[in-house]
Design an enzyme around this catalytic site. Structure first.
Site, PDB file in Angstrom:
ATOM      1  N   CYS A  53      28.301   0.287  -2.934  1.00  0.00           N
ATOM      2  CA  CYS A  53      29.418  -0.050  -1.810  1.00  0.00           C
ATOM      3  C   CYS A  53      28.732  -0.654  -0.710  1.00  0.00           C
ATOM      4  CB  CYS A  53      30.164   1.005  -1.309  1.00  0.00           C
ATOM      5  SG  CYS A  53      31.112   0.920   0.121  1.00  0.00           S
ATOM      6  N   CYS A 113      29.318   0.625   2.797  1.00  0.00           N
ATOM      7  CA  CYS A 113      28.705   1.752   3.053  1.00  0.00           C
ATOM      8  C   CYS A 113      27.263   1.646   3.146  1.00  0.00           C
ATOM      9  CB  CYS A 113      28.544   2.542   1.683  1.00  0.00           C
ATOM     10  SG  CYS A 113      30.246   2.957   0.989  1.00  0.00           S
TER      11      CYS A 113
END
Length: 144
Positions: free
Chosen positions: A69, A72
């Site tokens: 991600c 993230c």
């Protein structure tokens, strides 16, 4: 009389009693001797999650994330900085939803990154999406 807080060691998960007034004095674990607060988020697994959430007398902020991600990964250094700002009044932790899929599923994680704030063993707030360090600190303080 001074209040003792239960603090779960991020290294060995032993539960320590620490006088609240001494939290900022760099307490160490009575079992493993390592620092109870490192200024860095703790990595949680299915095996350590419940103990960290249920046995800590301080709130725990969990970042549910995944290595693939991009948001993230962008938020990771911001979360790290927030840990340095918020400890020892709060424990910051990370759960890799790729490695801990059952844990993520159990907590209803639908998008990542998701921050979940736990107090007294239960979730009290949740926020999805990447945030900067100052925003993380401000959000947490607004919820406590």
């Amino acid at each position: 009389m001074e209040e003792n807080l239960h603090i779960v060691c991020p290294h060995c998960t032993a539960v320590n009693r620490v006088p609240q007034a001494r939290l900022r004095e760099h307490p160490v674990c009575g079992k493993c001797g390592q620092a109870l607060f490192t200024g860095h988020p703790v990595t949680l697994t299915d095996a350590s999650f419940e103990k960290m959430i249920a046995r800590n007398d301080i709130p725990v902020l969990v970042d549910f994330w995944a290595p693939w991600c991009a948001p993230c990964r962008m938020m990771a250094p911001q979360f790290e900085q927030a840990a340095a700002d918020l400890e020892p009044l709060l424990r910051l932790a990370k759960v890799d939803t790729e490695a801990e899929q059952m844990l993520a599923s159990r907590h209803g994680i639908r998008s990542i990154p998701t921050l979940a704030l736990f107090k007294d063993g239960r979730e009290i707030a949740r926020q999805a999406g990447a945030m900067g360090a100052a925003d993380i600190v401000r959000w947490v303080r607004s919820k406590l």
